[in-house]
Design an enzyme around this catalytic site. Structure first.
Site, PDB file in Angstrom:
ATOM      1  N   ALA A 176      74.343 -29.738 103.134  1.00  0.00           N
ATOM      2  CA  ALA A 176      74.278 -29.504 101.696  1.00  0.00           C
ATOM      3  C   ALA A 176      73.634 -30.740 101.090  1.00  0.00           C
ATOM      4  O   ALA A 176      74.134 -31.852 101.251  1.00  0.00           O
ATOM      5  CB  ALA A 176      75.681 -29.289 101.124  1.00  0.00           C
ATOM      6  N   SER A 177      72.509 -30.562 100.439  1.00  0.00           N
ATOM      7  CA  SER A 177      71.762 -31.689  99.900  1.00  0.00           C
ATOM      8  C   SER A 177      72.532 -32.384  98.780  1.00  0.00           C
ATOM      9  O   SER A 177      73.497 -31.839  98.225  1.00  0.00           O
ATOM     10  CB  SER A 177      70.409 -31.217  99.362  1.00  0.00           C
ATOM     11  OG  SER A 177      69.637 -30.645 100.388  1.00  0.00           O
ATOM     12  N   MET A 178      72.091 -33.598  98.439  1.00  0.00           N
ATOM     13  CA  MET A 178      72.684 -34.310  97.314  1.00  0.00           C
ATOM     14  C   MET A 178      72.610 -33.434  96.067  1.00  0.00           C
ATOM     15  O   MET A 178      71.557 -32.888  95.747  1.00  0.00           O
ATOM     16  CB  MET A 178      71.932 -35.610  97.034  1.00  0.00           C
ATOM     17  CG  MET A 178      72.148 -36.700  98.040  1.00  0.00           C
ATOM     18  SD  MET A 178      71.191 -38.203  97.614  1.00  0.00           S
ATOM     19  CE  MET A 178      72.055 -38.714  96.122  1.00  0.00           C
TER      20      MET A 178
ATOM     21  N   ARG B 245      80.005 -26.311  94.351  1.00  0.00           N
ATOM     22  CA  ARG B 245      79.502 -26.680  95.668  1.00  0.00           C
ATOM     23  C   ARG B 245      80.548 -26.463  96.753  1.00  0.00           C
ATOM     24  O   ARG B 245      80.243 -26.010  97.856  1.00  0.00           O
ATOM     25  CB  ARG B 245      79.073 -28.148  95.638  1.00  0.00           C
ATOM     26  CG  ARG B 245      78.357 -28.654  96.879  1.00  0.00           C
ATOM     27  CD  ARG B 245      78.270 -30.165  96.857  1.00  0.00           C
ATOM     28  NE  ARG B 245      77.253 -30.712  97.745  1.00  0.00           N
ATOM     29  CZ  ARG B 245      77.262 -31.954  98.189  1.00  0.00           C
ATOM     30  NH1 ARG B 245      78.224 -32.791  97.807  1.00  0.00           N
ATOM     31  NH2 ARG B 245      76.313 -32.401  98.987  1.00  0.00           N
TER      32      ARG B 245
END
Length: 394
Positions: free
Chosen positions: A95-97, A33
């Site tokens: 940025a999503s979980m 990520r």
């Protein structure tokens, strides 16, 4: 490949929590990520409900921990107009979980050889994960409405050596040049299913999207299977909450003309229905407000608080209508004061919907589903499409 530190800990937590399916473990380890995040990020604190700034150039360790924490991370505020280190007004790219990302990819059921359209590129991490899973076949197209965001995501994918076509455009329109797709995944909340998504997904293909109504900000992940007649149908899986497609954001200014001199000619009554029964005062992703939005279409609502009191407002969204309702919850009072104006009795519709849901045993979001077609028509159902939910006036 195995990693340690915050990055390895995140993968371990996702596996143990059940969000990360076995076939995605190697991909998550290979596509970090952090490789898609900028130096300045605003991770969301789940406890306080606030975002804070973290700058890698100032504190690399704190940035690393934030990058690999299971929290959403804002990467843009106010459509790029924000300046300064502090949070802006409205988060507009993120940025999503990671647990949400992993769960959605598991539900997408993508396999090598498929063509996938992603709506909402954001940082590019999700597209990178998809590209790695497809084995570099070039089967991933991702659409991003914000040019600056698209440029950064494209560069991040190139640096990571991952092959995905990044298109700058309105995700509402999909990307016809790459159609038909086997899978379409949206990482932005929608309030009306775009016709292009159904038209560009092959029969038997899947559309996975956070869907909801303007009744509230919450979404539920819906998994629709496209049928040969151009319709699509499938269940809601679980509550989520995403930034909305820019073309489908709710403009609260449209309701300024609804309420003139207050309360005007509004009818008044009282109610024993509580804020808790209506799903207010709980976590926003609780099921009550979402279900009420399913049952009372074309209605926006907002809770205003002042001191110990609170007022719920409801506005009719249908063209030409200025119907509204309010429920005023006063400190120490056992009943709330209700006002309704216009030909549509919004409070009555909401309370009828609440009563129906309670009579069914308050079924969770996952027992509801959606059938839609390319004209924008949609039908919400309970358990299967042979059991549509009642109309708001019923």
């Amino acid at each position: 490949m195995s990693t340690g530190g915050p990055r390895g800990e995140l993968t371990r937590l996702l596996r143990e929590g059940g969000a990360l399916a076995a076939e995605w473990v190697e991909v998550f380890e290979a596509v970090p990520r952090g490789a898609f995040l900028p130096d300045v990020i605003w991770p969301y604190d789940m406890g306080s409900g606030a975002s804070r700034v973290v700058d890698r150039r100032v504190d690399g360790d704190a940035w690393e921990r934030a990058a690999y924490a299971d929290v959403p991370v804002t990467t843009q505020w106010d459509d790029g107009a924000h300046e300064g280190p502090g949070p802006g007004h409205v988060p507009t790219s993120s940025a999503s979980m990671p647990s949400v990302v992993a769960g959605m990819l598991r539900d997408l059921d993508v396999r090598p050889g498929m063509r996938v359209l992603e709506v909402g590129t954001g940082t590019g991490w999700n597209a990178g994960l998809l590209a790695a899973r497809l084995g570099g076949s070039g089967g991933v197209v991702t659409v991003e409405v914000d040019e600056a965001v698209a440029v950064r995501a494209r560069a991040a994918l190139v640096r990571a050596g991952l092959r995905a076509e990044v298109v700058c455009g309105d995700g509402r329109d999909g990307w016809a040049a790459g159609a038909p797709y086997d899978r379409l995944i949206a990482t932005a909340g929608v309030r009306a299913l775009p016709a292009a998504w159904l038209e560009q997904t092959r029969p038997g293909g899947v559309v996975l999207a956070p869907w909801g109504t303007h009744y509230g900000n919450g979404d539920a992940l819906v998994r629709l299977t496209v049928r040969g007649d151009g319709t699509a149908s499938g269940p809601f899986l679980r509550p989520v909450e995403f930034m909305k497609l820019r073309a489908q954001r709710l403009d609260w200014g449209r309701f300024r003309a609804h309420v003139g001199p207050y309360p005007g000619d509004a009818d008044t009554s009282e109610t024993a229905v509580s804020l808790t029964e209506l799903g207010e005062g709980r976590r926003r992703m609780g099921g009550t407000a979402f279900v009420l939005g399913l049952l009372v279409p074309d209605c926006a609502h907002v809770l205003n608080t002042a001191g110990a009191g609170a007022t719920l407002w409801f506005f009719d969204m249908r063209p030409g209508s200025r119907a509204w309702a309010s429920a005023e919850f006063r400190p120490g009072a056992t009943r709330a004061l209700v006002r309704q104006s216009g030909t549509r009795r919004l409070w009555d519709e909401v309370t009828r919907a609440l009563s129906w849901w309670q009579a069914q045993g308050t079924p969770p979001v996952s027992r509801f589903g959606l059938t839609a077609d390319a004209t924008g028509a949609r039908q919400v159902w309970l358990d299967d499409d042979a059991h549509p939910v009642p109309a708001p006036g019923a």
